[in-house]
Design a protein around this motif. Structure first.
Motif, PDB file in Angstrom:
ATOM      1  N   SER A  60      32.909  37.695  56.787  1.00 20.70           N
ATOM      2  CA  SER A  60      31.450  37.611  56.802  1.00 20.70           C
ATOM      3  C   SER A  60      31.006  36.267  56.233  1.00 20.70           C
ATOM      4  O   SER A  60      31.816  35.474  55.759  1.00 20.70           O
ATOM      5  N   GLU A  61      29.698  36.039  56.262  1.00 23.05           N
ATOM      6  CA  GLU A  61      29.149  34.794  55.723  1.00 23.05           C
ATOM      7  C   GLU A  61      29.586  34.621  54.271  1.00 23.05           C
ATOM      8  O   GLU A  61      29.404  35.512  53.435  1.00 23.05           O
ATOM      9  N   SER A  62      30.161  33.458  53.960  1.00 20.99           N
ATOM     10  CA  SER A  62      30.714  33.244  52.620  1.00 20.99           C
ATOM     11  C   SER A  62      29.631  32.887  51.606  1.00 20.99           C
ATOM     12  O   SER A  62      28.635  32.236  51.938  1.00 20.99           O
ATOM     13  N   TRP A  63      29.871  33.324  50.372  1.00 26.19           N
ATOM     14  CA  TRP A  63      28.982  32.976  49.264  1.00 26.19           C
ATOM     15  C   TRP A  63      29.446  31.675  48.624  1.00 26.19           C
ATOM     16  O   TRP A  63      30.629  31.349  48.627  1.00 26.19           O
ATOM     17  N   LYS A  64      28.500  30.938  48.071  1.00 27.73           N
ATOM     18  CA  LYS A  64      28.845  29.757  47.281  1.00 27.73           C
ATOM     19  C   LYS A  64      29.196  30.194  45.861  1.00 27.73           C
ATOM     20  O   LYS A  64      28.694  31.201  45.363  1.00 27.73           O
ATOM     21  N   MET A  65      30.042  29.413  45.209  1.00 29.50           N
ATOM     22  CA  MET A  65      30.482  29.784  43.873  1.00 29.50           C
ATOM     23  C   MET A  65      29.308  29.903  42.901  1.00 29.50           C
ATOM     24  O   MET A  65      29.259  30.810  42.065  1.00 29.50           O
ATOM     25  N   ARG A  66      28.355  29.001  43.016  1.00 33.69           N
ATOM     26  CA  ARG A  66      27.223  29.056  42.091  1.00 33.69           C
ATOM     27  C   ARG A  66      26.417  30.329  42.293  1.00 33.69           C
ATOM     28  O   ARG A  66      25.816  30.856  41.342  1.00 33.69           O
ATOM     29  N   GLU A  67      26.376  30.844  43.523  1.00 31.73           N
ATOM     30  CA  GLU A  67      25.634  32.073  43.787  1.00 31.73           C
ATOM     31  C   GLU A  67      26.310  33.278  43.134  1.00 31.73           C
ATOM     32  O   GLU A  67      25.634  34.202  42.674  1.00 31.73           O
ATOM     33  N   VAL A  68      27.627  33.255  43.103  1.00 36.78           N
ATOM     34  CA  VAL A  68      28.353  34.334  42.438  1.00 36.78           C
ATOM     35  C   VAL A  68      28.150  34.252  40.928  1.00 36.78           C
ATOM     36  O   VAL A  68      27.854  35.245  40.262  1.00 36.78           O
ATOM     37  N   LEU A  69      28.266  33.042  40.385  1.00 36.92           N
ATOM     38  CA  LEU A  69      28.120  32.869  38.935  1.00 36.92           C
ATOM     39  C   LEU A  69      26.720  33.228  38.443  1.00 36.92           C
ATOM     40  O   LEU A  69      26.543  33.635  37.292  1.00 36.92           O
ATOM     41  N   GLN A  70      25.738  33.105  39.304  1.00 42.66           N
ATOM     42  CA  GLN A  70      24.378  33.475  38.918  1.00 42.66           C
ATOM     43  C   GLN A  70      24.244  34.963  38.610  1.00 42.66           C
ATOM     44  O   GLN A  70      23.323  35.379  37.908  1.00 42.66           O
ATOM     45  N   LYS A  71      25.174  35.770  39.096  1.00 48.62           N
ATOM     46  CA  LYS A  71      25.138  37.210  38.848  1.00 48.62           C
ATOM     47  C   LYS A  71      26.021  37.621  37.679  1.00 48.62           C
ATOM     48  O   LYS A  71      26.164  38.818  37.402  1.00 48.62           O
ATOM     49  N   ALA A  72      26.615  36.668  36.985  1.00 49.55           N
ATOM     50  CA  ALA A  72      27.507  36.984  35.869  1.00 49.55           C
ATOM     51  C   ALA A  72      26.723  37.563  34.693  1.00 49.55           C
ATOM     52  O   ALA A  72      25.670  37.028  34.307  1.00 49.55           O
ATOM     53  N   ASP A  73      27.242  38.627  34.106  1.00 50.73           N
ATOM     54  CA  ASP A  73      26.656  39.131  32.869  1.00 50.73           C
ATOM     55  C   ASP A  73      27.197  38.304  31.706  1.00 50.73           C
ATOM     56  O   ASP A  73      27.995  37.377  31.895  1.00 50.73           O
ATOM     57  N   SER A  74      26.773  38.627  30.501  1.00 51.85           N
ATOM     58  CA  SER A  74      27.162  37.811  29.350  1.00 51.85           C
ATOM     59  C   SER A  74      28.667  37.814  29.131  1.00 51.85           C
ATOM     60  O   SER A  74      29.256  36.790  28.751  1.00 51.85           O
ATOM     61  N   GLU A  75      29.309  38.950  29.378  1.00 52.94           N
ATOM     62  CA  GLU A  75      30.763  39.019  29.203  1.00 52.94           C
ATOM     63  C   GLU A  75      31.478  38.104  30.186  1.00 52.94           C
ATOM     64  O   GLU A  75      32.364  37.337  29.796  1.00 52.94           O
ATOM     65  N   CYS A  76      31.088  38.160  31.448  1.00 50.16           N
ATOM     66  CA  CYS A  76      31.742  37.326  32.464  1.00 50.16           C
ATOM     67  C   CYS A  76      31.412  35.850  32.263  1.00 50.16           C
ATOM     68  O   CYS A  76      32.251  34.977  32.520  1.00 50.16           O
ATOM     69  N   GLN A  77      30.201  35.558  31.817  1.00 49.93           N
ATOM     70  CA  GLN A  77      29.838  34.170  31.537  1.00 49.93           C
ATOM     71  C   GLN A  77      30.721  33.597  30.437  1.00 49.93           C
ATOM     72  O   GLN A  77      31.210  32.463  30.528  1.00 49.93           O
ATOM     73  N   SER A  78      30.962  34.389  29.418  1.00 47.66           N
ATOM     74  CA  SER A  78      31.828  33.949  28.325  1.00 47.66           C
ATOM     75  C   SER A  78      33.262  33.758  28.806  1.00 47.66           C
ATOM     76  O   SER A  78      33.932  32.778  28.440  1.00 47.66           O
ATOM     77  N   LEU A  79      33.739  34.683  29.629  1.00 43.50           N
ATOM     78  CA  LEU A  79      35.092  34.562  30.171  1.00 43.50           C
ATOM     79  C   LEU A  79      35.227  33.300  31.020  1.00 43.50           C
ATOM     80  O   LEU A  79      36.233  32.590  30.961  1.00 43.50           O
ATOM     81  N   TRP A  80      34.197  33.007  31.822  1.00 41.82           N
ATOM     82  CA  TRP A  80      34.243  31.841  32.702  1.00 41.82           C
ATOM     83  C   TRP A  80      34.280  30.546  31.886  1.00 41.82           C
ATOM     84  O   TRP A  80      35.070  29.645  32.182  1.00 41.82           O
ATOM     85  N   GLU A  81      33.443  30.478  30.898  1.00 39.94           N
ATOM     86  CA  GLU A  81      33.378  29.255  30.089  1.00 39.94           C
ATOM     87  C   GLU A  81      34.646  29.037  29.275  1.00 39.94           C
ATOM     88  O   GLU A  81      35.008  27.899  28.975  1.00 39.94           O
TER      89      GLU A  81
END
Length: 420
Positions: A60-81
């Protein structure tokens, strides 16, 4: 079905006619132990990223990485950083495995209850949830390769839907298994493809002298778009359970497209089932290379897990974190692509009707009345013969479908895969 443009392509129409009319050779061979080249992937290697217009993508139509990261909760944001570039756990990060379990838990428990009622005549559950299913992450095609490499051997009887993604039957063929095709029927009056349960029963009856080792399913089906309902999956499972053989057959169910359907019919948790799923297709995240196997039989899981030490071993931490974000926001990432698929299906229907000398109509949505909903990103449009209506003085590029595909790619920068 998604028409994609490739703005970064470097297509130049400088190919000569002699070169143009040389389609890829499939190099069919029956050499024991030899896995043939992927016909589809070799074609894509030539044209997927050089053609401007992509008409045969399976995702299907692919998402951009920034679009996925925009949905990150605080836990996932911390893991990513805080993510490093180190190794990860071979089966997958425990947080990711937990999200995969949550995404499938309802279906797993439902199928296990059904199986237990058959066996014991009781609706009670006598197991701990954490022991009912084993999960490992994998690259999707790796999951197919590893499972079939480890669990099949020469002369095993294997039934596979056909046509199919080549990996689903190629490993069995290369190991000299006895490979039988469960083919769809084409309804010439209503113009759709459908798999009939009666045909599976005939295959089993005609080969009853030999134990069935594996049944390979794929639903929603690539390429026809045909889907099994949950009731049909249950009927197939009951049919396998009724076989009088010492060892129950393996049910390998490729469900990479299952999240297209909101009802999500599935075989997960059924006896001896191995279900392949992941984020490549309706989720629009093939670049993550994130898939997983949900294995019911612990012995099968052990064989699969030990061989993965020789393939990918583990997946990138960034892919794992982005996958957790996706699984925590299923509606956000799936609803858009379900809408696109349904909208483009209507566009395809109109296009086929506008060229009656070339195509039959397509009403794939009518193929299964027991489905609560229908959507597909791959469909099998049926061409009329002779191609283009030419009965004489046929242009070279219309002498076969592979030649037409090469002509479209090289002359018009359109990538369209031939069915044969």
């Amino acid at each position: 079905l998604q028409l994609k443009s490739n703005p970064s392509c470097n297509f130049h129409n400088s190919t000569s006619m002699a070169q143009e009319l040389q389609p890829l050779k499939k190099q069919r061979t029956d050499d024991v132990g030899q896995v043939r080249a992927s016909f589809l992937e070799r074609f894509f290697a030539k044209y997927e990223f050089t053609c401007k217009h992509m008409l045969s993508c399976s995702d299907s139509e692919s998402w951009k990485m920034r679009e996925v990261l925009q949905k990150a909760d605080s836990e996932c944001q911390s893991l990513w950083e805080g993510a490093s570039l180190g190794y990860t756990e071979s089966l997958g990060d425990p947080l990711l495995l937990q999200e995969i379990w949550r995404h499938n838990r309802g279906a797993v428990l439902r199928n296990l209850q059904l199986g237990q009622r058959k066996a014991e005549g009781s609706a009670g559950l006598s197991y701990a949830e954490q022991n009912v299913l084993q999960i490992t992450t994998c690259v999707p095609v790796e999951g197919i390769y590893v499972a079939m490499h480890q669990l099949l051997k020469g002369d095993d009887l294997v039934i596979c839907l056909a046509p199919a993604y080549q990996a689903l039957y190629e490993i069995a063929r290369s190991k000299s298994c006895k490979l039988l095709e469960w083919q769809p029927r084409y309804d010439g009056d209503r113009n759709f493809w459908a798999f009939h349960m009666a045909d599976l029963k005939v295959l089993l009856d005609e080969n009853s002298a030999k134990d069935l080792k594996m049944l390979v399913l794929n639903s929603p089906h690539n390429p026809t778009g045909s889907c099994f309902s949950q009731e049909q999956f249950d009927e197939i499972s009951s049919l396998l359970d009724s076989l009088k053989q010492e060892e129950a057959p393996i049910l390998f169910s490729d469900e990479m497209y299952s999240d297209l359907l909101e009802a999500r019919p599935t075989n997960v948790g059924k006896l001896n089932s191995i279900v392949l799923s992941g984020l490549s297709k309706p989720w629009g995240m093939p670049g993550l290379r994130m898939g997983w196997l949900l294995v019911q039989n612990p012995k099968h899981f052990e064989r699969v897990a030990e061989f993965r030490d020789y393939t990918t071993l583990c997946l990138p931490p960034q892919s794992e974190i982005l996958s957790v974000i996706a699984l925590r926001n299923p509606s956000h990432f799936l609803d858009r692509n379900r809408h696109i698929a349904r909208d483009n299906y209507q566009r395809l229907q109109a296009f086929l009707l506008s060229l009656p000398e070339w195509f039959y109509p397509l009403n794939q949505h009518e193929h299964n009345s027991s489905l609560a909903d229908f959507a597909a990103v791959t469909l099998f449009a049926r061409l009329k013969q002779p191609l283009g209506g030419f009965n004489e003085h046929v242009p070279p590029y219309l002498q076969s479908l592979p030649r037409l595909s090469e002509h479209l790619a090289q002359t018009y920068s359109v990538c369209l895969v031939a069915g044969d």
